[in-house]
Design a protein around this motif. Sequence first.
Motif, PDB file in Angstrom:
ATOM      1  N   VAL A  73     -40.264 -68.001 -11.701  1.00 28.77           N
ATOM      2  CA  VAL A  73     -39.600 -69.278 -11.983  1.00 28.77           C
ATOM      3  C   VAL A  73     -38.553 -69.067 -13.069  1.00 28.77           C
ATOM      4  O   VAL A  73     -38.872 -68.735 -14.208  1.00 28.77           O
ATOM      5  N   VAL A  74     -37.297 -69.251 -12.681  1.00 27.30           N
ATOM      6  CA  VAL A  74     -36.174 -69.054 -13.603  1.00 27.30           C
ATOM      7  C   VAL A  74     -35.877 -70.318 -14.386  1.00 27.30           C
ATOM      8  O   VAL A  74     -35.605 -70.281 -15.590  1.00 27.30           O
ATOM      9  N   GLY A  97     -40.641 -68.496 -16.383  1.00 26.03           N
ATOM     10  CA  GLY A  97     -41.463 -67.307 -16.597  1.00 26.03           C
ATOM     11  C   GLY A  97     -42.743 -67.303 -15.796  1.00 26.03           C
ATOM     12  O   GLY A  97     -43.409 -66.269 -15.688  1.00 26.03           O
ATOM     13  N   ASP A  98     -43.126 -68.452 -15.222  1.00 27.99           N
ATOM     14  CA  ASP A  98     -44.308 -68.500 -14.354  1.00 27.99           C
ATOM     15  C   ASP A  98     -44.062 -67.684 -13.089  1.00 27.99           C
ATOM     16  O   ASP A  98     -42.924 -67.561 -12.618  1.00 27.99           O
ATOM     17  N   ILE A  99     -45.127 -67.155 -12.522  1.00 28.63           N
ATOM     18  CA  ILE A  99     -45.058 -66.437 -11.256  1.00 28.63           C
ATOM     19  C   ILE A  99     -45.867 -67.217 -10.217  1.00 28.63           C
ATOM     20  O   ILE A  99     -47.067 -67.425 -10.392  1.00 28.63           O
ATOM     21  N   ILE A 100     -45.198 -67.693  -9.168  1.00 25.09           N
ATOM     22  CA  ILE A 100     -45.893 -68.358  -8.065  1.00 25.09           C
ATOM     23  C   ILE A 100     -46.425 -67.270  -7.151  1.00 25.09           C
ATOM     24  O   ILE A 100     -45.664 -66.559  -6.484  1.00 25.09           O
ATOM     25  N   LYS A 161     -36.705 -66.457  -8.214  1.00 25.03           N
ATOM     26  CA  LYS A 161     -36.168 -65.157  -7.839  1.00 25.03           C
ATOM     27  C   LYS A 161     -37.339 -64.171  -7.798  1.00 25.03           C
ATOM     28  O   LYS A 161     -38.445 -64.480  -8.270  1.00 25.03           O
ATOM     29  N   ASN A 162     -37.114 -63.016  -7.268  1.00 25.00           N
ATOM     30  CA  ASN A 162     -38.164 -62.002  -7.270  1.00 25.00           C
ATOM     31  C   ASN A 162     -37.654 -60.606  -7.593  1.00 25.00           C
ATOM     32  O   ASN A 162     -38.413 -59.641  -7.543  1.00 25.00           O
ATOM     33  N   ARG A 163     -36.381 -60.484  -7.959  1.00 18.77           N
ATOM     34  CA  ARG A 163     -35.814 -59.171  -8.246  1.00 18.77           C
ATOM     35  C   ARG A 163     -34.924 -59.191  -9.488  1.00 18.77           C
ATOM     36  O   ARG A 163     -34.342 -60.222  -9.826  1.00 18.77           O
ATOM     37  N   SER A 164     -34.846 -58.038 -10.121  1.00 18.87           N
ATOM     38  CA  SER A 164     -33.942 -57.855 -11.249  1.00 18.87           C
ATOM     39  C   SER A 164     -33.553 -56.379 -11.291  1.00 18.87           C
ATOM     40  O   SER A 164     -34.239 -55.526 -10.711  1.00 18.87           O
ATOM     41  N   ALA A 165     -32.454 -56.071 -11.960  1.00 21.29           N
ATOM     42  CA  ALA A 165     -31.979 -54.688 -12.039  1.00 21.29           C
ATOM     43  C   ALA A 165     -31.269 -54.481 -13.365  1.00 21.29           C
ATOM     44  O   ALA A 165     -30.836 -55.439 -14.021  1.00 21.29           O
TER      45      ALA A 165
END
Length: 363
Positions: A73-74, A97-100, A161-165
């Motif tokens: 959760v952004v 910061g939560d994760i579903i 979102k589910n990705r970062s780089a």
Amino acid sequence: MTVRHVSYRFLFFFLLLLSVWTGNGNLIQAQTTEHELLQSAGFPAEKEERERIFVVPGGQSVGLQLQTKGLYVVGFHFISTDSEKQSPGETAGLLPGDIIVSVNKKKVMEPQSIRPFVQSAGEQNKPLQLTVRRGGETMQLSVTPVQDTQTNMYKLGVYIKNRSAGIGTLTFYEPKSKKYGALGHVISDVQSGKPFAPVRGTIHPARITGIQKAAEGVPGEKTAVIPPDDQWGTVTANTPFGIFGRLYADLDGGRLYPAAHPDEVVEGPAEILTVTENEKVEKYKVSITRTIQQSKPGIKSMIIKMTDARLIGKTGGIVQGMSGSPIIQNGRIIGAVTHVFVNDPLSGYGVHIDWMLKDAGII
């Protein structure tokens, strides 16, 4: 050596001589370890000297591809309805910061996978049951989608979102286990400001193509090309002390250095290993201007200053992408570069290697 250490050594030899003098146990008693004698005298076990850890310092620029184990959760947005603007997700108690992890007990890993659940629940005017991970806790939240009058779609009013780089620097790896540490600090989402975790992912070689120099009030940064198909290893953790995982194989040309204990770090000259062009790791002179006493792991272990004219000429100081550059002092790896002082780009923080070794699972 501190006065405290001298007193422990003196006590050890005193007790050892005393055990032989009394004749109690003779040779067996005389072979009692320092650790056992200190404990018998009432000193805590942690005074025993820890076995020295040896690792290979890095310095290579690395690219990181991270994916959360669920939907991150952004933030939130408001949906226009017939009566008002609202965000059902925020109202239900979701936080950045939560994760579903799952929706109606079905795992969700991709942002588009939640869309059918939202639309179906909205059309039936039923709430969705979300399993949410927040820090180390797992909780259940109920949220009812609302219809957006502008698109006629049902929505939760949540950005996910589910990705970062990103890019950084490899700090060390341990040849036997192939465990490594990089960056020296947590990767946080730019929008939410919260740590991007829990994660899985991959680590890749990065070729530096340019550097935007740092200046007072303006952080600099490295730019790089990251070949997505060339993988060095896995990413299994994103913690306050860096990125951790395992390499697939040893990197060429590395030699072992002993890892310094925190109390072995001293003010004075040191060196860092980092890349400023292509993939060439080079040594640059720095100075440890302050050591910070830490009784427990902390991200601000020392203050460092860039002193090498070659490095300053290339980067202007500490730049983004340099995080994780290993710091070498007196033949030991003592830590990693972490943060820059924005108003003084020649200076910044470093973190003790011990804290990174612990999160890597090496000690």
